[in-house]
Enzyme design. Structure first.
Site, PDB file in Angstrom:
ATOM      1  N   GLU A 512      -8.198  -9.265   8.444  1.00  0.00           N
ATOM      2  CA  GLU A 512      -8.006  -8.835   9.827  1.00  0.00           C
ATOM      3  C   GLU A 512      -8.693  -7.495  10.031  1.00  0.00           C
ATOM      4  OE1 GLU A 512      -4.430  -8.724  13.157  1.00  0.00           O
ATOM      5  OE2 GLU A 512      -4.060  -9.471  11.139  1.00  0.00           O
ATOM      6  N   GLU A 771       4.258  -3.482   8.105  1.00  0.00           N
ATOM      7  CA  GLU A 771       4.139  -4.183   9.379  1.00  0.00           C
ATOM      8  C   GLU A 771       5.483  -4.717   9.857  1.00  0.00           C
ATOM      9  OE1 GLU A 771       1.373  -7.706  11.365  1.00  0.00           O
ATOM     10  OE2 GLU A 771       1.508  -7.529   9.183  1.00  0.00           O
TER      11      GLU A 771
END
Length: 918
Positions: A512, A771
């Protein structure tokens, strides 16, 4: 009024003249141009100049300045400003003063210095000189051609590799790494060299050599841009690397973001043929100029670098090393001719940001053999970078390193959360004694390495972690008496280091690594305390603007990879430039992006129904079973952007826009109240985030505000004083609780060590911010969702509160011209210290509580004014040093407010004491 101003200026000039024989110890320092120290190439026609003033004593102020800019060091030394002499300017301004001198040409170097006058009209000595150079300002200045080597692009003999971790790539692309091309060209310089600069760009990323020497300390140049519109070039002064006679310029060109793996879309998102363009401009001692540029005459070959991908990793076969390839005299007759692109229709500009560089090294805390021939290396810290390997073995021995953030229960590396990223580096030995190798064109987010194929025993001294990130100057420090809070702060810093990697990425490890706009705007206030983010965001906001859609939508990622647009993410196009103005007193981004902001607001208005936003959103990302309705979030951010547009329009003197956005803001607030707040003060969704947004974004009418506050507190009570917020709500959490006088609950949430909390992450082994609140637990292992980064700064947005509330440093005017020192102890803390190097100098706050006694030491930089809060209204008991507060030099009592006494102080060092009861 204009006449009055002229008279004041004249009077000041007369005053300064009268004091000119006395030298002031208040002096200018830290000279920068466009936030950079002696930049080699800039494109700005009127670059902004910045300095600070330094000097001992209290209430020190700059009252005037004079800038000299010269075309040579000799002219400047003789105090001749042949390009610009500003004259004596009555002003206290030190930040972003625009150059107003003669027009400058491509590659010209401008030398400058500044003199300042203090509060008594005394002039300083001249500052040390600084300089900047202009880049290639016109397309016609480029003589170079775009070159590449495409021979391997359609060669089926190069194998396709499986995606990392046996992950099925949803875009159904194959991964075919190809060898990295090498380029070279010899050229002759006929005479002594006076100065020389090289300008290099790439569709891909490059490494540059001149006469065998690597040029610069930068990596991943020229960075990542919206390649559909723009590419940058990097410039270096290479005068000392050139010889009279034969010289060699050489490059390695890797796929980078342009042709390598980007996000989860695979290779070749922008293009499949990397290109290089470079131009060496030499100024001869004779006064003549010579240009050596990439063209058809260059030669190219493949070499030992068989794979170089930022997600896949690097493979280097030392058996194929090309000895002397970048030096004079190398025989390149069997090298291939280069492929030349006739033209590439892109904007080519000087790189405005801060490149990625090595910033540190880490020695492993442990190395153990998990099973025969399989070593596990523990660096003790999650970070972004690569590993340097020392190895001694036989010809053809191959060492493989796989990178991961954490270990599985059986001590194998956990790679599921890397998804398709192979994150694997391999080195094939030449067999020539001890060999040392490290990559150049890949990076990993990791703490652990699995090493296989290592000949002999792998020990801690044979492998080193190399830390890489955008090399921003660190500006903030923080510590307190609670080690848990200190660890949270350090985790935040490490996550910022890891993810401020050319763009503000979400994570450094998986497939990502994108510049998510929502995460960036949430974390930006924290980031600005910890690092000098101005040049970094100056560059990235161009990416945001370049990625704006034709209909006005700002992208959710910049450079734009994903096409979905979201409330709270797209709003970064307004929020981030406003933050830059607040922190650096810089209106440039606001002015340049104002048309883009108007287009965004037009889109929001056209996609609202009765002032309720119909925008999509990612929601309160990673909340804890507490989904806030999308239209609540979208409408709240609609109001937030409208309110900021009132401020921006006013600053830019656009009265019609001020009126429009004032009406719009009021209408959104009324619609929000009508649709989302009931008569009992409940906000639709009844989540912590919904209440926080209603309060923080001024969506709550005064008559019902208390009820909304009570319902917010009840939402915490229902969860036993635990948070349930995702990244949007968490950024508002502690500041809003402080604003509604619940500092105690803010500290409780910060200090919690049960799920969900920052302390809980630490107890599960976190050395960076995660996260998810439960990315990993000792009981249940890794979260089942693969979207599970262990290095993700969004929840680190609370770092701003540590500086502004625990230490108490908070700006009250643009660029910290005025600020407050208002520490608010709580949570059992007995002391805290912080420093922040603002655009105007270093601010320090250090407090300690002992036996009902509060002591506060502050440092206020010259040319600023601070309001200092002491936690007592008893004037007779307040002291500065040994003196009663009313007798202290440079201290003015302003008011008593909510149990505190507010003081106004100018620059200097102060030691305040006051009675204190928690």
């Amino acid at each position: 009024m204009k006449a009055i101003g002229v008279h004041i200026a004249m009077a000041l000039l007369l005053f300064l003249t009268a004091c000119q024989d006395e030298i002031s110890d208040l002096h200018p320092a830290d000279l920068r141009c466009e936030y950079l120290v002696n930049p080699v190439a800039i494109d700005a026609a009127k670059p902004r100049l910045t300095w600070i003033v330094e000097g001992e004593g209290r209430a020190r102020m700059q009252t005037a300045y004079r800038i000299l800019v010269a075309s040579s060091e000799e002219q400047l030394a003789q105090e001749v400003g042949d390009l610009w002499d500003s004259g004596v300017v009555p002003s206290d301004r030190t930040a972003n003063v625009s150059y107003e001198g003669a027009a400058v040409t491509s590659q010209s170097t401008c030398y400058w210095k500044v003199m300042t006058w203090d509060e008594k009209g005394r002039a300083s000595e001249w500052s040390p000189s600084a300089h900047w150079s202009m880049g290639l300002l016109a397309a016609a200045d480029w003589k170079a051609k775009w070159i590449g080597l495409d021979a391997a692009r359609n060669d089926p003999s190069y194998p396709v590799k499986p995606w990392g971790n046996n992950w099925k790539n949803k875009k159904k692309k194959v991964y075919q790494p190809l060898p990295t091309p090498y380029f070279r060209k010899e050229f002759t310089i006929d005479g002594p060299v006076a100065d020389a600069k090289v300008h290099a760009s790439a569709l891909g990323i490059f490494e540059l050599y001149i006469n065998g020497q690597r040029v610069g300390e930068d990596y991943f140049t020229p960075g990542w841009t919206e390649y559909r519109k723009r590419v940058y070039y990097n410039s270096y002064d290479v005068t000392d690397l050139l010889n009279e006679g034969v010289n060699t310029m050489a490059f390695i060109l890797a796929d980078g973001w342009y042709a390598g793996n980007v996000a989860d879309v695979g290779q070749h998102y922008y293009g499949d043929k990397p290109r290089l363009m470079a131009q060496l401009c030499v100024g001869m001692a004779s006064g003549e100029e010579a240009v050596f540029a990439t063209d058809e005459q260059w030669r190219a070959s493949f070499g030992p670098m068989r794979e170089a991908d930022m997600q896949g990793g690097e493979t280097y076969d030392a058996r194929l090393s090309i000895e002397g390839w970048h030096q004079n005299g190398y025989a390149d007759a069997d090298w291939l001719p280069v492929d030349v692109s006739d033209s590439i229709d892109l904007i080519v500009e000087a790189y405005p940001g801060i490149p990625v560089r090595k910033t540190g090294e880490i020695t492993p805390v442990a190395v153990f053999e998990r099973q025969p021939g399989v070593y596990i290396v523990d660096m003790g810290q999650n970070f972004s970078g690569w590993a340097r390997l020392k190895v001694n073995g036989e010809l053809g021995d191959s060492v493989t390193m796989r990178f991961a953030e954490k270990l599985n229960a059986d001590s194998s590396i956990h790679t599921r959360n890397l998804r398709t990223a192979r994150a694997t580096d391999s080195y094939v030995l030449s067999g020539q004694g001890e060999e040392t190798w490290e990559p150049r064109f890949t990076y990993h987010g990791y703490q652990f390495i699995e090493v296989t194929g290592y000949p002999g025993e792998l020990t801690r001294d044979k492998i080193t972690g190399v830390v890489l990130h955008s090399d921003l100057r660190e500006t903030g420090t923080f510590s307190c008496s609670n080690e848990r809070i200190n660890r949270i702060h350090q985790n935040i810093v490490w996550s910022q280091r890891s993810n401020y990697f050319e763009v503000p990425t979400d994570c450094p490890q998986r497939d990502e690594r994108m510049g998510w706009t929502g995460d960036a705007q949430l974390f930006m206030p924290t980031a600005s305390y910890q690092m000098d983010i101005a040049p970094f965001f100056k560059k990235w906001m161009v990416d945001v603007a370049d990625g704006q859609f034709d209909d006005g939508r700002f992208p959710s990622t910049a450079p734009r990879v994903f096409w979905r647009v979201a409330a709270g993410w797209g709003d970064a196009g307004i929020i981030c430039p406003w933050n830059i103005y607040q922190v650096y007193d810089d209106t440039t981004l606001l002015r340049s992006l104002y048309p883009n902001m108007l287009r965004w607001m037009d889109y929001l208005e056209s996609h609202s129904d009765g002032y309720i936003s119909m925008m999509d959103s990612y929601g309160d990302w990673q909340n804890v079973d507490s989904e806030t309705p999308i239209n609540v979030i979208a409408t709240a951010y609609f109001k937030r952007s409208a309110d900021l547009m009132i401020e921006v329009s006013s600053l830019l003197e656009r009265p019609e826009d001020v009126a429009h956005y004032t009406q719009l803001s009021d209408s959104i607030a009324l619609a929000f109240k009508k649709n989302f707040i009931d008569h009992e003060g409940h906000v639709t969704g009844r989540t912590q985030t919904a209440y926080l947004m209603a309060l923080a974004f001024d969506l709550t009418p005064e008559f019902i505000k208390v009820k909304v506050e009570e319902n917010l507190l009840d939402a915490f009570e229902q969860r036993e004083h635990r948070l349930s917020t995702g990244i949007l709500g968490t950024s508002l959490l502690l500041p809003t609780l402080t604003d509604i006088r619940r500092l105690d609950l803010a500290y409780t949430l910060l200090l919690n060590d049960t799920f969900p909390s920052w302390g809980y992450q630490i107890d599960q082994g976190a050395t960076t911010v995660w996260e998810r609140w439960d990315s990993f637990t000792e009981e249940d292992g890794f979260h089942e969702d693969s979207t599970n980064s262990l290095n993700h700064y969004a929840y680190g947005s609370i770092g701003e509160w540590m500086y502004s509330t625990i230490a108490g440093i908070a700006s009250t005017s643009p660029g910290y011209k005025r600020f407050e020192i208002h520490p608010q102890p709580g949570g059992g803390l007995t002391e805290a210290q912080a420093s922040y190097r603002s655009i105007r100098g270093e601010i320090r706050s250090s407090w300690k509580v002992t036996d009902e006694h509060f002591a506060l030491d502050v440092v206020i930089p010259p040319n600023t004014v601070a309001e200092v809060y002491l936690p007592s209204e008893d004037l007779g008991a307040l002291r500065e040093g040994t003196l009663p507060i009313l007798e202290a030099e440079g201290v003015e009592v302003l008011e008593k407010r909510s149990g505190s006494t507010v003081l106004r102080v100018g620059s200097g060092r102060y030691h305040f004491t006051a009675p204190y009861s928690p």
